[in-house]
Design a protein around this motif. Structure first.
Motif, mmCIF file in Angstrom:
data_model
loop_
_atom_site.group_PDB
_atom_site.id
_atom_site.type_symbol
_atom_site.label_atom_id
_atom_site.label_comp_id
_atom_site.label_asym_id
_atom_site.label_seq_id
_atom_site.Cartn_x
_atom_site.Cartn_y
_atom_site.Cartn_z
ATOM 1 N N LEU A 1 -8.201 0.352 6.368
ATOM 2 C CA LEU A 1 -7.801 -0.297 5.125
ATOM 3 C C LEU A 1 -7.242 -1.685 5.380
ATOM 4 O O LEU A 1 -7.421 -2.603 4.586
ATOM 5 C CB LEU A 1 -6.774 0.558 4.381
ATOM 6 C CG LEU A 1 -7.370 1.732 3.601
ATOM 7 C CD1 LEU A 1 -6.271 2.614 3.046
ATOM 8 C CD2 LEU A 1 -8.259 1.236 2.482
ATOM 9 N N TYR B 1 -10.356 8.564 3.605
ATOM 10 C CA TYR B 1 -9.309 7.989 2.763
ATOM 11 C C TYR B 1 -9.777 7.877 1.313
ATOM 12 O O TYR B 1 -9.025 8.169 0.382
ATOM 13 C CB TYR B 1 -8.862 6.614 3.237
ATOM 14 C CG TYR B 1 -7.915 5.999 2.226
ATOM 15 C CD1 TYR B 1 -6.592 6.421 2.168
ATOM 16 C CD2 TYR B 1 -8.382 5.090 1.276
ATOM 17 C CE1 TYR B 1 -5.747 5.932 1.193
ATOM 18 C CE2 TYR B 1 -7.537 4.604 0.295
ATOM 19 C CZ TYR B 1 -6.216 5.020 0.263
ATOM 20 O OH TYR B 1 -5.379 4.553 -0.714
ATOM 21 N N ILE B 2 -11.024 7.434 1.086
ATOM 22 C CA ILE B 2 -11.507 7.234 -0.277
ATOM 23 C C ILE B 2 -11.532 8.563 -1.030
ATOM 24 O O ILE B 2 -11.189 8.628 -2.218
ATOM 25 C CB ILE B 2 -12.895 6.574 -0.274
ATOM 26 C CG1 ILE B 2 -12.789 5.151 0.289
ATOM 27 C CG2 ILE B 2 -13.480 6.532 -1.684
ATOM 28 C CD1 ILE B 2 -14.114 4.478 0.500
ATOM 29 N N LEU C 1 -11.584 -0.177 -5.333
ATOM 30 C CA LEU C 1 -10.561 0.858 -5.161
ATOM 31 C C LEU C 1 -9.552 0.854 -6.298
ATOM 32 O O LEU C 1 -9.049 1.904 -6.706
ATOM 33 C CB LEU C 1 -9.832 0.665 -3.830
ATOM 34 C CG LEU C 1 -10.505 1.187 -2.560
ATOM 35 C CD1 LEU C 1 -9.670 0.839 -1.343
ATOM 36 C CD2 LEU C 1 -10.716 2.694 -2.636
ATOM 37 N N TRP C 2 -9.224 -0.345 -6.805
ATOM 38 C CA TRP C 2 -8.206 -0.464 -7.853
ATOM 39 C C TRP C 2 -8.850 -1.095 -9.094
ATOM 40 O O TRP C 2 -8.702 -2.276 -9.360
ATOM 41 C CB TRP C 2 -7.023 -1.298 -7.350
ATOM 42 C CG TRP C 2 -6.429 -0.758 -6.091
ATOM 43 C CD1 TRP C 2 -6.575 -1.249 -4.831
ATOM 44 C CD2 TRP C 2 -5.604 0.404 -5.966
ATOM 45 N NE1 TRP C 2 -5.895 -0.469 -3.923
ATOM 46 C CE2 TRP C 2 -5.292 0.559 -4.594
ATOM 47 C CE3 TRP C 2 -5.096 1.337 -6.883
ATOM 48 C CZ2 TRP C 2 -4.494 1.592 -4.127
ATOM 49 C CZ3 TRP C 2 -4.306 2.375 -6.416
ATOM 50 C CH2 TRP C 2 -4.012 2.494 -5.052
ATOM 51 N N LEU D 1 0.829 -1.195 0.000
ATOM 52 C CA LEU D 1 0.000 0.000 0.000
ATOM 53 C C LEU D 1 0.866 1.249 0.000
ATOM 54 O O LEU D 1 0.623 2.196 -0.747
ATOM 55 C CB LEU D 1 -0.931 -0.009 1.214
ATOM 56 C CG LEU D 1 -1.918 1.155 1.330
ATOM 57 C CD1 LEU D 1 -2.870 1.141 0.142
ATOM 58 C CD2 LEU D 1 -2.685 1.075 2.623
ATOM 59 N N PHE E 1 -5.305 9.370 -6.990
ATOM 60 C CA PHE E 1 -5.126 8.347 -8.017
ATOM 61 C C PHE E 1 -6.051 8.594 -9.202
ATOM 62 O O PHE E 1 -6.885 7.765 -9.557
ATOM 63 C CB PHE E 1 -5.351 6.953 -7.413
ATOM 64 C CG PHE E 1 -4.370 6.621 -6.330
ATOM 65 C CD1 PHE E 1 -3.060 6.307 -6.641
ATOM 66 C CD2 PHE E 1 -4.757 6.653 -5.004
ATOM 67 C CE1 PHE E 1 -2.141 6.009 -5.641
ATOM 68 C CE2 PHE E 1 -3.846 6.366 -3.999
ATOM 69 C CZ PHE E 1 -2.531 6.044 -4.319
ATOM 70 N N TYR F 1 -9.514 11.017 -0.472
ATOM 71 C CA TYR F 1 -8.104 11.242 -0.785
ATOM 72 C C TYR F 1 -7.672 10.345 -1.939
ATOM 73 O O TYR F 1 -6.977 10.782 -2.869
ATOM 74 C CB TYR F 1 -7.226 10.968 0.446
ATOM 75 C CG TYR F 1 -5.785 10.707 0.086
ATOM 76 C CD1 TYR F 1 -4.954 11.753 -0.299
ATOM 77 C CD2 TYR F 1 -5.283 9.410 0.092
ATOM 78 C CE1 TYR F 1 -3.639 11.512 -0.672
ATOM 79 C CE2 TYR F 1 -3.977 9.169 -0.279
ATOM 80 C CZ TYR F 1 -3.153 10.211 -0.650
ATOM 81 O OH TYR F 1 -1.864 9.962 -1.020
ATOM 82 N N HIS F 2 -8.083 9.102 -1.901
ATOM 83 C CA HIS F 2 -7.732 8.117 -2.919
ATOM 84 C C HIS F 2 -8.192 8.592 -4.303
ATOM 85 O O HIS F 2 -7.441 8.508 -5.286
ATOM 86 C CB HIS F 2 -8.399 6.785 -2.570
ATOM 87 C CG HIS F 2 -8.082 5.660 -3.504
ATOM 88 N ND1 HIS F 2 -7.039 4.797 -3.299
ATOM 89 C CD2 HIS F 2 -8.685 5.255 -4.657
ATOM 90 C CE1 HIS F 2 -7.004 3.899 -4.280
ATOM 91 N NE2 HIS F 2 -7.999 4.153 -5.115
ATOM 92 N N VAL G 1 1.343 4.675 -2.832
ATOM 93 C CA VAL G 1 0.978 6.039 -2.472
ATOM 94 C C VAL G 1 2.140 6.985 -2.754
ATOM 95 O O VAL G 1 3.285 6.668 -2.442
ATOM 96 C CB VAL G 1 0.584 6.115 -0.978
ATOM 97 C CG1 VAL G 1 0.259 7.548 -0.592
ATOM 98 C CG2 VAL G 1 -0.631 5.228 -0.731
ATOM 99 N N PHE H 1 -3.557 9.720 5.256
ATOM 100 C CA PHE H 1 -3.192 8.384 4.797
ATOM 101 C C PHE H 1 -2.890 7.463 5.977
ATOM 102 O O PHE H 1 -3.383 6.335 6.059
ATOM 103 C CB PHE H 1 -1.971 8.478 3.879
ATOM 104 C CG PHE H 1 -1.321 7.153 3.599
ATOM 105 C CD1 PHE H 1 -1.936 6.233 2.775
ATOM 106 C CD2 PHE H 1 -0.104 6.837 4.162
ATOM 107 C CE1 PHE H 1 -1.351 5.012 2.514
ATOM 108 C CE2 PHE H 1 0.495 5.623 3.910
ATOM 109 C CZ PHE H 1 -0.122 4.708 3.085
#
Length: 334
Positions: free
Chosen positions: A31, A223-224, A128-129, A6, A231, A226-227, A10, A24
């Protein structure tokens, strides 16, 4: 290993003593819990023939014939004796963290009507990915639909993030419309229950993963957000592309939207925008919005009306073979 991987994903700036870095680090705990969640275990039901095709896709059938896959391709079925018997197929695009006992409440109706049922799930990590997660599941779904022409007609029934998953499938099909025309034309109808656009991901995922822990929900939501900001190329642009494909769907089958006015995740404003877009394309679109009903829980809170909406819609499509069997039971948590 998970934390190491992880951190490698980042940007360096996020690991420093900055607001982003602190967010984070604060998100690491939920997470880690998120990563440790295993897929829902599959229960055995003697009345069904069940075939697990991939980790995310399972086929259910009332047929007593054994379901076999082509060697080297688990998504292409082999019909015993070589004789194809056309059967209708319902594709259930499940909500995040769905439990099989709840999904079966919907699957049972289709099974009782002579359908086979394909259940498709994505995990929080796959969401998420998307490149290595949801897009892989979407590709497997499209491949299954392409390789199994015995399933006619096909019915979509999607819940919550199932709309995002279908948007990824539509994106694949848009790239080669001639190749996927049989799939597009083979879908007779679509039902969307509490469908979520990309704006609902930051609030929707935490509620699905941590329904009873407000602290972890809030942390994961931070976090999401931010994610999605950090990203852009590996996550957010794919969410936006899927949303665009969903709003401008190449599938023009009649659609029924089920939602509620007080659902902050599957917001009625966003759902109505999709419905309006589809109507402008000449599609038959129906919308049922309850005044109050939790996300993906309309069947539980309004069972009789939910039953009637489905029955009316599917009868209009000519897909209800046995009306007397049309009965969906309320569930504790949909």
């Amino acid at each position: 290993m998970f934390v190491k991987r992880l951190i490698q994903l980042v940007p360096t700036a996020a690991r420093l003593n900055t607001p982003q870095g602190k967010a984070f680090k604060k998100a690491l705990t939920p997470l880690m819990v998120l990563h440790s969640i295993s897929p829902i275990g599959q229960t055995q039901n003697r009345s069904l023939t069940t075939k697990t095709l991939t980790k995310s896709i399972e086929l259910l059938s009332n047929s007593n014939k054994e379901i076999k896959s082509t060697p080297g391709n688990p998504l292409q079925l082999v019909v015993p004796g070589g004789q194809y018997e056309e059967r209708p197929l319902s594709i259930l695009l499940c909500w995040l963290m769905s439990e099989k006992k709840h999904v079966m409440k919907y699957a049972r109706f289709y099974l009782d009507q002579g359908f086979d049922v394909l259940t498709v799930r994505v995990t929080p990590w796959q969401l998420l990915w998307p490149v290595s997660g949801t897009q892989v599941v979407a590709k497997d779904l499209v491949n299954f639909m392409s390789h199994n022409g015995l399933y006619k007609p096909m019915m979509l029934h999607g819940f919550s993030v199932g709309g995002y998953l279908w948007g990824e499938a539509l994106n694949l099909m848009e790239k080669d419309l001639d190749k996927y025309r049989p799939i597009i034309e083979g879908i007779s109808g679509q039902i969307w229950d509490s469908v979520v656009d990309f704006e609902g991901i930051p609030t929707g995922m935490p509620k699905a993963v941590f329904p009873k822990n407000a602290v972890l929900r809030k942390t994961l939501e931070a976090y999401i957000k931010y994610h999605m900001a950090a990203f852009e190329n590996t996550a957010t642009k794919h969410y936006l592309r899927s949303s665009k494909c969903y709003h401008n769907s190449v599938v023009d089958a009649p659609a029924l939207f089920l939602c509620s006015l007080d659902d902050p995740v599957g917001a009625v404003s966003g759902i109505k925008k999709v419905a309006d877009n589809w109507e402008l394309k000449g599609m038959k679109v129906y919308l049922k919005a309850w005044e109050s009903s939790p996300h993906v829980s309309h069947l539980h809170h309004h069972p009789e009306e939910y039953n009637q909406e489905m029955k009316t819609f599917l009868e209009m499509l000519g897909l209800v073979s046995y009306p007397e069997k049309f009965l969906l039971k309320a569930v504790g948590r949909a």
